[in-house]
Scaffold this motif. Structure first.
Motif, PDB file in Angstrom:
ATOM      1  N   GLY A 256       4.394  -2.596   8.085  1.00  0.00           N
ATOM      2  CA  GLY A 256       5.358  -2.294   9.132  1.00  0.00           C
ATOM      3  C   GLY A 256       4.654  -2.164  10.483  1.00  0.00           C
ATOM      4  O   GLY A 256       3.592  -2.736  10.714  1.00  0.00           O
ATOM      5  N   LEU A 257       5.256  -1.397  11.380  1.00  0.00           N
ATOM      6  CA  LEU A 257       4.686  -1.155  12.702  1.00  0.00           C
ATOM      7  C   LEU A 257       3.463  -0.247  12.554  1.00  0.00           C
ATOM      8  O   LEU A 257       3.573   0.876  12.055  1.00  0.00           O
ATOM      9  N   VAL A 258       2.300  -0.718  12.979  1.00  0.00           N
ATOM     10  CA  VAL A 258       1.068   0.061  12.870  1.00  0.00           C
ATOM     11  C   VAL A 258       0.834   0.793  14.193  1.00  0.00           C
ATOM     12  O   VAL A 258       0.747   0.172  15.256  1.00  0.00           O
ATOM     13  N   LEU A 259       0.751   2.120  14.111  1.00  0.00           N
ATOM     14  CA  LEU A 259       0.633   2.959  15.300  1.00  0.00           C
ATOM     15  C   LEU A 259      -0.817   3.317  15.582  1.00  0.00           C
ATOM     16  O   LEU A 259      -1.527   3.813  14.711  1.00  0.00           O
TER      17      LEU A 259
ATOM     18  N   PRO B 242      10.168   0.830  10.302  1.00  0.00           N
ATOM     19  CA  PRO B 242       9.105   1.196   9.366  1.00  0.00           C
ATOM     20  C   PRO B 242       7.763   1.254  10.089  1.00  0.00           C
ATOM     21  O   PRO B 242       7.387   0.317  10.776  1.00  0.00           O
ATOM     22  N   TRP B 243       7.031   2.341   9.913  1.00  0.00           N
ATOM     23  CA  TRP B 243       5.813   2.570  10.680  1.00  0.00           C
ATOM     24  C   TRP B 243       4.703   3.100   9.770  1.00  0.00           C
ATOM     25  O   TRP B 243       4.956   3.583   8.672  1.00  0.00           O
TER      26      TRP B 243
ATOM     27  N   ASP C 108      -4.097   5.467   8.259  1.00  0.00           N
ATOM     28  CA  ASP C 108      -3.511   5.323   6.930  1.00  0.00           C
ATOM     29  C   ASP C 108      -3.463   3.867   6.499  1.00  0.00           C
ATOM     30  O   ASP C 108      -3.598   3.556   5.310  1.00  0.00           O
ATOM     31  N   MET C 109      -3.287   2.963   7.454  1.00  0.00           N
ATOM     32  CA  MET C 109      -3.278   1.546   7.119  1.00  0.00           C
ATOM     33  C   MET C 109      -4.630   1.130   6.558  1.00  0.00           C
ATOM     34  O   MET C 109      -4.716   0.459   5.526  1.00  0.00           O
ATOM     35  N   VAL C 110      -5.696   1.550   7.232  1.00  0.00           N
ATOM     36  CA  VAL C 110      -7.049   1.233   6.760  1.00  0.00           C
ATOM     37  C   VAL C 110      -7.299   1.882   5.404  1.00  0.00           C
ATOM     38  O   VAL C 110      -7.832   1.238   4.484  1.00  0.00           O
ATOM     39  N   SER C 111      -6.913   3.142   5.255  1.00  0.00           N
ATOM     40  CA  SER C 111      -7.118   3.838   3.979  1.00  0.00           C
ATOM     41  C   SER C 111      -6.346   3.180   2.848  1.00  0.00           C
ATOM     42  O   SER C 111      -6.840   3.093   1.712  1.00  0.00           O
ATOM     43  N   LEU C 112      -5.149   2.692   3.146  1.00  0.00           N
ATOM     44  CA  LEU C 112      -4.343   2.048   2.115  1.00  0.00           C
ATOM     45  C   LEU C 112      -4.961   0.719   1.681  1.00  0.00           C
ATOM     46  O   LEU C 112      -4.930   0.367   0.490  1.00  0.00           O
TER      47      LEU C 112
ATOM     48  N   GLY D 229       3.308  -1.336   3.050  1.00  0.00           N
ATOM     49  CA  GLY D 229       2.353  -0.647   3.911  1.00  0.00           C
ATOM     50  C   GLY D 229       3.065   0.105   5.013  1.00  0.00           C
ATOM     51  O   GLY D 229       2.969  -0.239   6.198  1.00  0.00           O
ATOM     52  N   VAL D 230       3.788   1.164   4.618  1.00  0.00           N
ATOM     53  CA  VAL D 230       4.554   1.988   5.554  1.00  0.00           C
ATOM     54  C   VAL D 230       4.378   3.451   5.174  1.00  0.00           C
ATOM     55  O   VAL D 230       3.996   3.775   4.051  1.00  0.00           O
ATOM     56  N   ALA D 231       4.667   4.352   6.108  1.00  0.00           N
ATOM     57  CA  ALA D 231       4.619   5.783   5.845  1.00  0.00           C
ATOM     58  C   ALA D 231       5.846   6.206   5.035  1.00  0.00           C
ATOM     59  O   ALA D 231       6.877   5.519   5.039  1.00  0.00           O
ATOM     60  N   PRO D 232       5.773   7.341   4.342  1.00  0.00           N
ATOM     61  CA  PRO D 232       6.911   7.770   3.519  1.00  0.00           C
ATOM     62  C   PRO D 232       8.120   8.247   4.309  1.00  0.00           C
ATOM     63  O   PRO D 232       9.227   8.280   3.776  1.00  0.00           O
TER      64      PRO D 232
END
Length: 301
Positions: free
Chosen positions: A167-170, A200-201, A206-210, A226-229
């Motif tokens: 999703g949108l990576v912040l 979806p963000w 968290d993106m790198v960790s995922l 690949g989104v936050a809960p």
């Protein structure tokens, strides 16, 4: 680990590469052009570079590695002319196709491949929340692009293949967040269109960790959101951003105006999805920033 990163000089790829180097991994970056001034921490070992053409000419130059991450793709944050749309599609499909062809010719190809994908293939949602078991129902250019992209990804002959639907990576710098933040800095922030469209963000950390979790967790396979809960609407996102920045959330930008200014690219902000990272959560992945307010505060400091 010994890893191959395709697209390692981009927004997500640069952060991922630094994370890999900081923990002692060996990294080869596959890129169109080898950079003359790498953007990496000078205190860390540097990655090594190889062009796509060099790898295609000699596939076994990268044999024996533990995994491959592919983040290659033309930016979607530009006006969608016919030529731009072609580049958006071909950059993704061609990279996946080249990886598949090269791996078929390698003596010892990487057993694990994590390939970026997009959340938009689920289609548009109101209150519906999509997880990895949801049907795909593309409703626009980006959705159609992701379908074509994943068809190419499915040809990659990996023992374990992950399609990470992002999703949108912040992040404080890079990506789309600086543009989203700008109207609030100018006291002109507010909902776009109806404001009910899902957004979806995920925080960049968290993106790198995922990505690392997908590499190292044997049960992670197939599509992974690949989104936050915490799933929010465009209006909810703006209200939280205004609160964090201490700016008003009041200026409504009507859909017709977004379409007039951005053309077809307006679908990026006027439509969206509510999505859940069910597969990651079920596998035990822990988000550092599961709540939007915490994520926005961290990148707005």
């Amino acid at each position: 680990m010994r890893l191959i990163v395709c697209g390692g000089t981009g927004f997500i790829g640069t952060s991922l590469t630094q994370a890999l180097l900081s923990r002692g991994d060996e990294v080869w970056i596959v890129t169109r052009k080898i950079p003359t001034v790498p953007r990496y921490d000078e205190t860390l070992p540097h990655p090594r570079f190889i062009t796509w053409n060099q790898w295609s000419d000699q596939p076994d130059l990268l044999s024996g590695y533990d995994g491959l991450i592919n983040l290659t793709g033309e930016s979607i944050g530009q006006r969608w002319t016919s030529a731009t749309k072609q580049r958006i599609v071909s950059s993704r499909v061609d990279a996946a196709t080249t990886i598949a062809n090269n791996m078929k010719r390698m003596t010892s190809p990487p057993p694990v491949v994590v390939n970026a994908s997009g959340i938009s293939l689920y289609g548009h949602s109101g209150q519906q929340v999509f997880d990895e078991s949801s049907d795909v129902n593309p409703a626009d250019f980006l959705g159609d692009t992701v379908i074509e992209w994943e068809n190419a990804i499915d040809l990659i002959p990996a023992t374990r293949l992950v399609k990470l639907r992002i999703g949108l990576v912040l992040a404080r710098e890079g990506g789309s967040f600086p543009l989203l933040r700008l109207p609030y800095r100018l006291f002109g922030g507010g909902r776009m269109g109806s404001g009910q469209q899902g957004l979806p963000w995920i925080h960049l950390l968290d993106m790198v960790s995922l990505i690392l979790f997908c590499l190292e967790t044997s049960t992670m396979e197939g599509p992974v959101n690949g989104v936050a809960p915490e799933h929010v609407s465009n209006d909810e996102f703006g209200r939280v951003l205004g609160k964090v920045m201490r700016r008003p959330h009041w200026f409504h930008v009507p859909g017709w105006l977004m379409k007039a200014v951005l053309g077809e690219m307006s679908t990026l902000v006027l439509t969206g999805q509510r999505a859940s990272p069910r597969k990651a959560l079920d596998a035990g992945f822990s988000f550092t920033f599961p709540q939007l307010e915490d994520a926005l505060r961290e990148i707005s400091r």
